[in-house]
Scaffold this active site. Structure first.
Site, PDB file in Angstrom:
ATOM      1  N   GLN A 317       0.835  -1.201   0.000  1.00 49.44           N
ATOM      2  CA  GLN A 317       0.000   0.000   0.000  1.00 49.44           C
ATOM      3  C   GLN A 317       0.878   1.263   0.000  1.00 49.44           C
ATOM      4  O   GLN A 317       0.588   2.238  -0.669  1.00 49.44           O
ATOM      5  CB  GLN A 317      -0.930   0.016   1.227  1.00 49.44           C
ATOM      6  CG  GLN A 317      -1.671   1.311   1.474  1.00 49.44           C
ATOM      7  CD  GLN A 317      -2.727   1.611   0.411  1.00 49.44           C
ATOM      8  OE1 GLN A 317      -3.157   0.708  -0.315  1.00 49.44           O
ATOM      9  NE2 GLN A 317      -3.094   2.862   0.284  1.00 49.44           N
ATOM     10  N   GLU A 318       1.976   1.190   0.740  1.00 53.05           N
ATOM     11  CA  GLU A 318       2.836   2.363   0.856  1.00 53.05           C
ATOM     12  C   GLU A 318       3.617   2.641  -0.429  1.00 53.05           C
ATOM     13  O   GLU A 318       3.706   3.772  -0.867  1.00 53.05           O
ATOM     14  CB  GLU A 318       3.826   2.190   2.020  1.00 53.05           C
ATOM     15  CG  GLU A 318       3.174   2.270   3.396  1.00 53.05           C
ATOM     16  CD  GLU A 318       2.746   3.686   3.767  1.00 53.05           C
ATOM     17  OE1 GLU A 318       3.092   4.633   3.053  1.00 53.05           O
ATOM     18  OE2 GLU A 318       2.049   3.833   4.789  1.00 53.05           O
ATOM     19  N   SER A 319       4.218   1.591  -0.995  1.00 52.06           N
ATOM     20  CA  SER A 319       5.178   1.859  -2.078  1.00 52.06           C
ATOM     21  C   SER A 319       5.077   0.897  -3.252  1.00 52.06           C
ATOM     22  O   SER A 319       5.886   0.985  -4.171  1.00 52.06           O
ATOM     23  CB  SER A 319       6.594   1.749  -1.508  1.00 52.06           C
ATOM     24  OG  SER A 319       6.860   0.380  -1.195  1.00 52.06           O
TER      25      SER A 319
END
Ligand code: GLU
Length: 491
Positions: A317-319
């Site tokens: 989700q972050e990267s």
């Protein structure tokens, strides 16, 4: 005769009273305003400014203060070699009044230069050109010209350049034009109201629209209203001009060195889309990239007593599992750590995957400990929201939840309160102020979906088909699969 004299007399009295008042105000303004001349600021070591709490000016983001105006003013304070002291005004009129009375050195608040304001304050050179955009809901007919505004509900912020534009329009060409001005709302709430279908239109500046549009997929800009306008800082008229002259020097410098364009690019350069990558893409990426990091996630899962698939889902989700990822607000690396978090977790190089996963996982575990009284699984979802929007904002949302009769330990209830942090009437009373409260809700939902998919992926002999969420048979116990809703988030 006597009556006439009395009237004249009264008039004279009123005039001299008004004159006295003007003198007092000017003297007051002059005396307090002079504290903000260049020499005074250098001597005191403090630059006091006023701004607004909004997504394009000044707000708490994760664990740091953000906002285009805030960063610009911080750069100016550095340029002067002094400390920045920020106060926040409730509305645009109070903000200008703060400048007029000399309580602050200037206002840095995305203010449009208008002739009406120029009578009250002294503007710096401009740092951004904007246009006013008429915002509408895309399911409605797109307005082609101003006649589309008649008999529709349009809401704008009170005392704004947008309200001024409508006043001018009404006075000059469209006497039948009506609209509502809201003192207690700022543009993101108005855009939200258009998105929800509560109102037909609002007006926002193009920079605000760029910062917001990614979060409101059902709205678009229909028309540019009027000519391009300039944003500038507003100084008191009762100063010796030394500070405004310094600001001119500063703006020239940051233009020449490209620092201003860099700042613009970071905040407004691209629309920020909420990541809504589909199931198939996720699974394809999992096949391609995850194996490289899986062991690291597994290790950290043991160290921190968290399911490795949850950590992996955060990483995606972050990267999208990219170790060199960067965002415009300065977060970096596979787990997208802010500089402050990295420091706190002892991460030296955020772009190193191992360090990032270690730091991110430990940070998540730490947040979970801070919510230790909350039962699972809510504790995990709430800690995830804090990972995204910051611990303070989640605490604020918990208090709001309680006030509204909800259970502050239940994600289902907090999830309703978090978006309220975008509305002034709610965030005004909180400790940490404005937050992009929709984002953590979306964030947690995505991670839960990715987590479910990773669990599903580990089932014996999984078939990577896109699931028809309406196909009930897929979810029955004897289908051989866990009850996983890959395409629909039901929580
Ligand atoms: N630039 C606008 C103004 O100066 C901002 C208004 C707003 O965001 O509400 O009034």
């Amino acid at each position: 005769m006597q009556h006439e004299f009395a009237c004249k007399h009264q008039w004279l009295l009123k005039a001299s009273f008004a004159l006295c008042l003007l003198c007092i105000v000017s003297v007051l303004a002059l005396s307090s305003g002079s504290r903000h001349d260049y020499d005074d600021i250098i001597e005191s070591g403090v630059l006091k400014i006023v701004t607004r709490n909004s997504p394009t000016t000044y707000y708490q983001d994760k664990d740091q203060i953000s906002g285009f105006e805030y960063e610009l003013a911080s750069m100016f304070a550095d340029f002067l070699g002094v400390k920045l002291d920020v106060t926040v005004a409730d509305n645009l009129d109070d903000l200008i009044a703060e400048v007029e009375t000399g309580n602050v050195a200037f206002a840095a608040a995305g203010l449009t230069v208008t002739p009406e304001r120029a009578e009250r304050v002294l503007f710096s050179s401009s740092y951004l050109n904007v246009t006013q955009k008429l915002v509408y809901r895309i399911s409605q007919k797109r307005p082609k010209d101003l006649s589309a505004l008649i008999n529709k509900t349009m809401v704008v912020t009170a005392h704004s350049s947008h309200a001024q534009y409508l006043h001018d329009l009404q006075q000059n060409t469209m006497p039948e034009l009506t609209w509502i001005e809201r003192e207690d709302a700022e543009v993101s709430e108005l855009v939200q109201m258009v998105e929800n279908g509560e109102i037909d239109f609002t007006i926002v500046d193009s920079n605000e629209f760029e910062a917001l549009a990614g979060f409101y997929p059902n709205v678009a800009g229909a028309l540019d209203l009027g000519d391009a306008q300039e944003l500038a800082w507003a100084f008191s008229q009762y100063t010796d001009n030394s500070l405004v002259n310094k600001s001119r020097e500063f703006f020239q410098l940051i233009r020449e060195t490209g620092l201003l364009s860099q700042l613009e690019e970071r905040y407004y350069g691209h629309l920020r889309q909420i990541d809504n990558v589909g199931t198939l893409t996720f699974l394809a990426q999992a096949d391609k990239r995850l194996h490289k990091y899986q062991e690291l996630f597994e290790q950290e899962a043991i160290t921190n007593d968290v399911d490795w698939r949850l950590l992996a889902a955060i990483g995606y989700q972050e990267s999208h599992w990219k170790e060199l990822a960067r965002s415009r607000t300065g977060v970096r690396g596979l787990m997208m750590l802010t500089r402050t978090t990295a420091k706190e977790m002892g991460v030296k190089n955020r772009l190193n995957a191992e360090q990032s996963i270690k730091g991110g996982s430990a940070y998540f575990a730490k947040l979970k400990r801070r919510f230790k009284n909350i039962a699972e699984p809510d504790r995990t979802w709430i800690a995830l929201a804090a990972y995204n929007v910051g611990y303070g904002h989640v605490k604020d949302a918990q208090l709001l939840t309680k006030e509204h009769g909800g259970n502050p330990d239940r994600w289902m209830d907090i999830k309703e309160s978090l978006p309220l942090l975008t509305q002034k009437k709610f965030y005004k009373k909180t400790k940490h102020g404005y937050a992009r409260g929709y984002e953590p809700v979306e964030y947690v939902q995505n991670i839960r979906r990715f987590y479910d998919l990773l669990v599903w992926r580990e089932q014996p002999d999984p078939t990577y088909t896109v699931v028809d969420a309406n196909d009930e048979s897929f979810f029955t116990a004897d289908s051989g699969y866990r009850n996983i809703p890959p395409l629909v988030v039901t929580h």
